[in-house]
Enzyme design. Structure first.
Site, PDB file in Angstrom:
ATOM      1  N   GLY A  19       9.195  -4.108  18.574  1.00 31.30           N
ATOM      2  CA  GLY A  19       9.628  -2.831  19.141  1.00 31.30           C
ATOM      3  C   GLY A  19       9.764  -1.734  18.093  1.00 31.30           C
ATOM      4  N   MET A  22       5.390   0.793  12.739  1.00 32.36           N
ATOM      5  CA  MET A  22       5.132   0.624  11.300  1.00 32.36           C
ATOM      6  C   MET A  22       3.918   1.465  10.903  1.00 32.36           C
ATOM      7  SD  MET A  22       4.302  -2.905   9.240  1.00 32.36           S
ATOM      8  CE  MET A  22       2.572  -2.900   9.664  1.00 32.36           C
ATOM      9  N   PRO A  23       3.985   2.144   9.743  1.00 26.74           N
ATOM     10  CA  PRO A  23       2.802   2.874   9.275  1.00 26.74           C
ATOM     11  C   PRO A  23       1.633   1.907   9.037  1.00 26.74           C
ATOM     12  CG  PRO A  23       4.760   3.559   8.049  1.00 26.74           C
ATOM     13  CD  PRO A  23       5.148   2.353   8.846  1.00 26.74           C
ATOM     14  N   GLY A  26       0.045   1.935   3.300  1.00 24.60           N
ATOM     15  CA  GLY A  26       1.229   2.007   2.443  1.00 24.60           C
ATOM     16  C   GLY A  26       0.873   1.750   0.993  1.00 24.60           C
ATOM     17  N   GLY A  28       1.398  -1.161  -2.204  1.00 24.19           N
ATOM     18  CA  GLY A  28       1.823  -2.483  -2.644  1.00 24.19           C
ATOM     19  C   GLY A  28       2.409  -2.373  -4.037  1.00 24.19           C
ATOM     20  N   TYR A  58       8.199 -10.231  -7.102  1.00 28.13           N
ATOM     21  CA  TYR A  58       7.679  -9.105  -7.892  1.00 28.13           C
ATOM     22  C   TYR A  58       8.741  -8.564  -8.864  1.00 28.13           C
ATOM     23  CZ  TYR A  58       4.232  -8.906  -4.035  1.00 28.13           C
ATOM     24  OH  TYR A  58       3.287  -9.204  -3.078  1.00 28.13           O
ATOM     25  N   HIS A 114       6.732 -15.801   1.937  1.00 29.23           N
ATOM     26  CA  HIS A 114       5.610 -15.487   1.054  1.00 29.23           C
ATOM     27  C   HIS A 114       4.405 -16.410   1.218  1.00 29.23           C
ATOM     28  CE1 HIS A 114       3.245 -14.855  -2.586  1.00 29.23           C
ATOM     29  NE2 HIS A 114       3.847 -13.686  -2.682  1.00 29.23           N
TER      30      HIS A 114
HETATM   31  P1  NAP Z   1      -5.296  -4.183  -5.042  1.00 30.17           P
HETATM   32  O1  NAP Z   1      -4.539  -3.217  -4.204  1.00 30.17           O
HETATM   33  O2  NAP Z   1      -6.465  -4.869  -4.452  1.00 30.17           O
HETATM   34  O3  NAP Z   1      -5.796  -3.502  -6.365  1.00 30.17           O
HETATM   35  C1  NAP Z   1      -4.925  -2.862  -7.246  1.00 30.17           C
HETATM   36  C2  NAP Z   1      -5.767  -2.306  -8.373  1.00 30.17           C
HETATM   37  O4  NAP Z   1      -6.616  -1.301  -7.840  1.00 30.17           O
HETATM   38  C3  NAP Z   1      -4.956  -1.691  -9.471  1.00 30.17           C
HETATM   39  O5  NAP Z   1      -5.515  -2.123 -10.693  1.00 30.17           O
HETATM   40  C4  NAP Z   1      -5.165  -0.179  -9.274  1.00 30.17           C
HETATM   41  O6  NAP Z   1      -5.206   0.463 -10.508  1.00 30.17           O
HETATM   42  C5  NAP Z   1      -6.509  -0.117  -8.613  1.00 30.17           C
HETATM   43  N1  NAP Z   1      -6.626   1.014  -7.674  1.00 30.17           N
HETATM   44  C6  NAP Z   1      -5.774   1.343  -6.676  1.00 30.17           C
HETATM   45  N2  NAP Z   1      -6.241   2.419  -6.010  1.00 30.17           N
HETATM   46  C7  NAP Z   1      -7.403   2.779  -6.602  1.00 30.17           C
HETATM   47  C8  NAP Z   1      -8.333   3.813  -6.378  1.00 30.17           C
HETATM   48  N3  NAP Z   1      -8.163   4.688  -5.392  1.00 30.17           N
HETATM   49  N4  NAP Z   1      -9.418   3.882  -7.184  1.00 30.17           N
HETATM   50  C9  NAP Z   1      -9.604   2.989  -8.178  1.00 30.17           C
HETATM   51  N5  NAP Z   1      -8.754   1.978  -8.446  1.00 30.17           N
HETATM   52  C10 NAP Z   1      -7.658   1.879  -7.667  1.00 30.17           C
HETATM   53  O7  NAP Z   1      -4.306  -5.311  -5.630  1.00 30.17           O
HETATM   54  P2  NAP Z   1      -2.740  -5.532  -5.541  1.00 30.17           P
HETATM   55  O8  NAP Z   1      -1.947  -4.321  -5.832  1.00 30.17           O
HETATM   56  O9  NAP Z   1      -2.426  -6.722  -6.338  1.00 30.17           O
HETATM   57  O10 NAP Z   1      -2.568  -5.908  -3.997  1.00 30.17           O
HETATM   58  C11 NAP Z   1      -2.047  -5.004  -3.062  1.00 30.17           C
HETATM   59  C12 NAP Z   1      -0.662  -5.401  -2.648  1.00 30.17           C
HETATM   60  O11 NAP Z   1      -0.703  -6.579  -1.840  1.00 30.17           O
HETATM   61  C13 NAP Z   1       0.249  -5.836  -3.813  1.00 30.17           C
HETATM   62  O12 NAP Z   1       0.694  -4.724  -4.552  1.00 30.17           O
HETATM   63  C14 NAP Z   1       1.313  -6.575  -3.075  1.00 30.17           C
HETATM   64  O13 NAP Z   1       2.228  -5.671  -2.501  1.00 30.17           O
HETATM   65  C15 NAP Z   1       0.508  -7.298  -2.001  1.00 30.17           C
HETATM   66  N6  NAP Z   1       0.182  -8.701  -2.357  1.00 30.17           N
HETATM   67  C16 NAP Z   1       0.673  -9.692  -1.566  1.00 30.17           C
HETATM   68  C17 NAP Z   1       0.380 -11.031  -1.854  1.00 30.17           C
HETATM   69  C18 NAP Z   1       0.910 -12.095  -0.973  1.00 30.17           C
HETATM   70  O14 NAP Z   1       0.709 -13.274  -1.284  1.00 30.17           O
HETATM   71  N7  NAP Z   1       1.582 -11.787   0.110  1.00 30.17           N
HETATM   72  C19 NAP Z   1      -0.423 -11.352  -2.945  1.00 30.17           C
HETATM   73  C20 NAP Z   1      -0.919 -10.322  -3.724  1.00 30.17           C
HETATM   74  C21 NAP Z   1      -0.628  -8.996  -3.424  1.00 30.17           C
HETATM   75  P3  NAP Z   1      -4.349   1.820 -10.804  1.00 30.17           P
HETATM   76  O15 NAP Z   1      -2.915   1.397 -10.936  1.00 30.17           O
HETATM   77  O16 NAP Z   1      -4.954   2.316 -12.047  1.00 30.17           O
HETATM   78  O17 NAP Z   1      -4.566   2.724  -9.622  1.00 30.17           O
END
Ligand code: NAP
Length: 275
Positions: A19, A22-23, A26, A28, A58, A114
């Protein structure tokens, strides 16, 4: 009948089965800690982002909370997701309190487990209790696939509002996504840009670059838009304010059916993490 989880591209939100709205895009925060985390979230909030993904693992829930509290934006307008790690499943009540204390933002919009682990059902039931106690608004799972969901769902009372799994053009989960969505559960993709160490290859992909050039957009924007058009919520990670802004500019173009198909054809079943 399941609830309607189609995205509203006007409000840029989706209605969860809990209910709550959510955007659909976002930021990460994996690997962002301390001041970098606060600054990145502040930049994201200034760019209009209202969805933030964090996790116990994290080590940045305090920083996320600080940025949210100091933003001047009404609490109700921001949606914060955090997660319990399996090493917390043996005492989930304490773990939930810890998250509430670290974030210090009144309530948690969404808490996920997780990944599967010993005691996950009990941890989920503790999250259900926290929903009843109004400490958490919505709950869900991360890194649960078809078999795991088949086994898990009959053991719990509240259908997850969200499942967050690895999804990018080289790992598309084309069987899992419709399975989850058909149950009225929203899908969110992690590593949308392939994850650190893999972004150069993905952003440099010939097909994606060609489509990006045709729209005058970046490869990152094309990948994020491809997710949105598949009904997958995106949470790209970044500490670069320009990238953070770029990752919000996803609503002034649309990929054609042919372009969607070309990206779909890039699937290699190539996972970039082990969960
Ligand atoms: P990602 O979003 O696939 O990639 C992040 C990388 O992309 C960073 O090195 C960033 O560098 C670069 N980047 C971001 N926007 C960009 C753009 N517009 N142009 C060029 N490069 C760009 O990887 P992630 O941050 O690890 O994953 C996303 C989120 O998913 C995480 O932050 C976390 O919240 C979540 N996550 C969840 C799990 C899980 O098991 N539930 C596991 C992994 C991750 P810059 O900083 O230089 O922009």
């Amino acid at each position: 009948m399941t609830n309607d989880i189609s995205f509203n591209f006007e409000t840029r939100t989706v209605m969860l089965n809990s209910g709550y709205e959510m955007p659909i895009y976002g930021i990460g925060t994996y690997s962002l800690t301390g001041e970098t985390c606060v600054e990145s979230i502040t930049a994201a909030l200034n760019s209009g982002v209202r969805l933030i993904d964090t996790a116990y693992m994290y080590h940045n829930e305090e920083s996320v909370g600080e940025a949210v509290r100091n933003s001047g934006i009404p609490r109700e307008e921001i949606f914060v997701i955090t997660k319990l790690y399996p090493n917390q499943f043996s005492n989930p009540e304490e773990a939930i309190e810890e998250a509430l204390n670290k974030l210090d933002i009144d309530y948690i919009d969404m808490m996920l487990l997780h990944h599967p682990g010993t005691g996950d059902v009990e941890a989920y039931l503790a999250m259900e209790k926290a929903v009843a106690d109004r400490k958490i608004r919505s709950i869900g799972l991360s890194n649960w696939y078809i078999e795991e969901l088949e086994e898990f769902l009959p053991q719990v009372n509240i259908t997850p509002a969200l499942v967050q799994n690895e999804i990018h053009p080289y790992y598309q989960e084309n069987d899992v996504i419709p399975y989850i969505q058909s149950r009225g559960i929203v899908v969110q993709g992690w590593y949308p840009l392939g994850g650190r160490g893999h972004t150069a290859e993905l952003l440099g992909d010939e097909v994606i670059s060609e489509i990006a050039a045709a729209h005058g957009k970046s490869s990152a924007q094309v990948i994020l838009r491809w997710n949105l058009q598949k009904g997958v919520v995106v949470i790209p990670g970044s500490s670069n304010p320009e990238h953070i802004q770029e990752n919000t500019e996803l609503f002034d173009f649309e990929l054609t059916a042919k372009e969607m198909e070309r990206i779909n054809a890039l699937d290699r079943g190539e996972k970039h993490d082990w969960y």
